[in-house]
Design a protein around this motif. Structure first.
Motif, PDB file in Angstrom:
ATOM      1  N   ALA A 148       0.749  -1.285  -0.063  1.00 34.27           N
ATOM      2  CA  ALA A 148      -0.202  -0.017   0.128  1.00 34.27           C
ATOM      3  C   ALA A 148       1.124   1.313  -0.085  1.00 34.27           C
ATOM      4  N   VAL A 149       0.705   1.899  -1.051  1.00 35.81           N
ATOM      5  CA  VAL A 149       1.659   3.177  -1.032  1.00 35.81           C
ATOM      6  C   VAL A 149       0.861   4.498  -1.313  1.00 35.81           C
ATOM      7  N   THR A 150       1.658   5.784  -1.065  1.00 34.48           N
ATOM      8  CA  THR A 150       0.949   6.968  -1.265  1.00 34.48           C
ATOM      9  C   THR A 150       1.667   7.585  -2.214  1.00 34.48           C
ATOM     10  N   THR A 151       1.257   8.584  -2.975  1.00 40.85           N
ATOM     11  CA  THR A 151       1.966   9.458  -4.133  1.00 40.85           C
ATOM     12  C   THR A 151       1.702  10.701  -3.709  1.00 40.85           C
ATOM     13  N   GLY A 152       2.670  11.600  -4.332  1.00 43.43           N
ATOM     14  CA  GLY A 152       2.285  13.065  -4.400  1.00 43.43           C
ATOM     15  C   GLY A 152       1.764  13.448  -5.920  1.00 43.43           C
ATOM     16  N   ALA A 153       2.223  12.528  -6.644  1.00 45.12           N
ATOM     17  CA  ALA A 153       1.498  12.921  -8.066  1.00 45.12           C
ATOM     18  C   ALA A 153       0.184  12.276  -8.241  1.00 45.12           C
ATOM     19  N   PRO A 154      -0.621  12.767  -9.133  1.00 43.33           N
ATOM     20  CA  PRO A 154      -1.926  12.381  -9.407  1.00 43.33           C
ATOM     21  C   PRO A 154      -2.145  11.163 -10.012  1.00 43.33           C
ATOM     22  N   SER A 155      -3.173  10.543 -10.353  1.00 40.18           N
ATOM     23  CA  SER A 155      -3.334   8.962 -10.731  1.00 40.18           C
ATOM     24  C   SER A 155      -3.225   8.996 -12.276  1.00 40.18           C
ATOM     25  N   GLN A 156      -3.539  10.196 -13.040  1.00 39.85           N
ATOM     26  CA  GLN A 156      -3.008  10.330 -14.339  1.00 39.85           C
ATOM     27  C   GLN A 156      -1.626  10.520 -14.692  1.00 39.85           C
ATOM     28  N   ALA A 157      -0.811  10.462 -13.700  1.00 42.54           N
ATOM     29  CA  ALA A 157       0.373  10.424 -14.019  1.00 42.54           C
ATOM     30  C   ALA A 157       0.999   8.796 -13.832  1.00 42.54           C
ATOM     31  N   SER A 162       1.871   7.099 -19.695  1.00 46.08           N
ATOM     32  CA  SER A 162       1.723   8.208 -18.696  1.00 46.08           C
ATOM     33  C   SER A 162       3.253   8.436 -18.360  1.00 46.08           C
ATOM     34  N   LEU A 163       3.442   9.836 -17.747  1.00 45.34           N
ATOM     35  CA  LEU A 163       4.802  10.299 -17.604  1.00 45.34           C
ATOM     36  C   LEU A 163       5.381   9.633 -16.770  1.00 45.34           C
ATOM     37  N   ASN A 164       4.802   8.724 -15.547  1.00 48.56           N
ATOM     38  CA  ASN A 164       5.588   8.049 -14.587  1.00 48.56           C
ATOM     39  C   ASN A 164       5.349   6.415 -14.866  1.00 48.56           C
ATOM     40  N   GLY A 165       4.659   6.049 -15.889  1.00 49.33           N
ATOM     41  CA  GLY A 165       4.732   4.705 -16.014  1.00 49.33           C
ATOM     42  C   GLY A 165       3.616   3.869 -15.216  1.00 49.33           C
ATOM     43  N   GLU A 166       3.498   2.646 -15.420  1.00 53.49           N
ATOM     44  CA  GLU A 166       2.610   1.806 -14.805  1.00 53.49           C
ATOM     45  C   GLU A 166       3.144   1.467 -13.365  1.00 53.49           C
TER      46      GLU A 166
END
Length: 242
Positions: A148-157, A162-166
């Motif tokens: 379970a992780v949290t991110t600073g980037a939105p889901s569309q990234a 996408s910018l960040n990949g799968e």
């Protein structure tokens, strides 16, 4: 017939701030899992000041005649009962658990160093894996793992093109290279996106989604992992899967 044995969960948490949203996610996980009858053990690595580096002090009874070979030292120390106390405690928790839940913020496309160090020190050679005991033959077969992780980037990234990949590609070194490698069944990860920027209402929604995710774990389809049996040449000359 007796009552079913409650599922044992080891929750390993890696976040330095006790007032963080991560802490709220962790508390929600403990509450929800315990409500399902689970017995939850929490290893809060920062609160524990868990030592993140492998070194000679991990092996109080070293072989002074040879340079430190971590894999061999782990095997020897496990066999003779001389592991450092913090490693032994965490290893006991891991071996007793039915479900391993790893929770952390995504930093630089990976896990915080303290969690990587926990894996380096606790996932002992000869205990959780060996050269011919990996993937479907791994020593932790029968256990389930969840990230379970949290991110600073939105889901569309994240995602295809996408910018960040799968996300599963980003988590591959952990989900495949550690959890699947040691034989565990790995559930699809839970991701809380854009946590610092969605506001209180958005964070409340993530907590609600997390609770529903945990309630529906039994219906999740595990990630597909390689099978050692399909890669007979992967172990090198003179070693066979068995």
């Amino acid at each position: 017939m007796g009552e079913p044995v409650p599922r044992r969960v080891l929750l390993v948490s890696a976040h330095p701030e006790p007032r963080s949203f991560h802490a709220a996610l962790r508390a929600t996980a403990v509450e929800e899992l315990e409500s399902q009858g689970c017995i939850v053990t929490v290893s809060d690595l920062y609160a524990m000041r868990f030592k993140a580096t492998v070194d000679h002090s991990d092996f109080p009874a070293p072989d002074t005649h040879e340079p430190l070979n971590v894999s061999l030292a782990q095997r020897r120390s496990w066999k003779d009962g001389s592991l450092a106390a913090d490693i032994q405690t965490e290893l006991n928790h891991l071996l007793e658990a039915d479900l391993l839940l790893l929770m952390f913020p995504l930093w630089w496309f990976g896990m915080p160093a303290i969690l990587k160090g926990w894996i380096d020190r606790v996932f002992l050679s000869g205990v959780v894996y060996s050269r011919s005991a990996v993937f479907e033959l791994g020593r932790l077969a029968g256990k389930t793992a969840l990230v379970a992780v949290t991110t600073g980037a939105p889901s569309q990234a994240y995602g295809p093109n996408s910018l960040n990949g799968e996300m599963n590609d980003i988590l591959m070194p952990l989900q495949r290279g550690v959890l699947g490698f040691t034989g565990m069944q790995v559930l699809p990860p839970f991701v809380g996106y854009q946590v610092p920027y969605v506001g209180d209402e958005g964070r409340a929604d993530i907590l609600a989604e997390w609770r529903l995710y945990l309630r529906g774990m039994n219906d999740l389809v595990p990630l597909v992992m390689p099978r050692l049996a399909d890669h007979g040449d992967a172990l090198g000359v003179g070693v066979r899967a068995n």
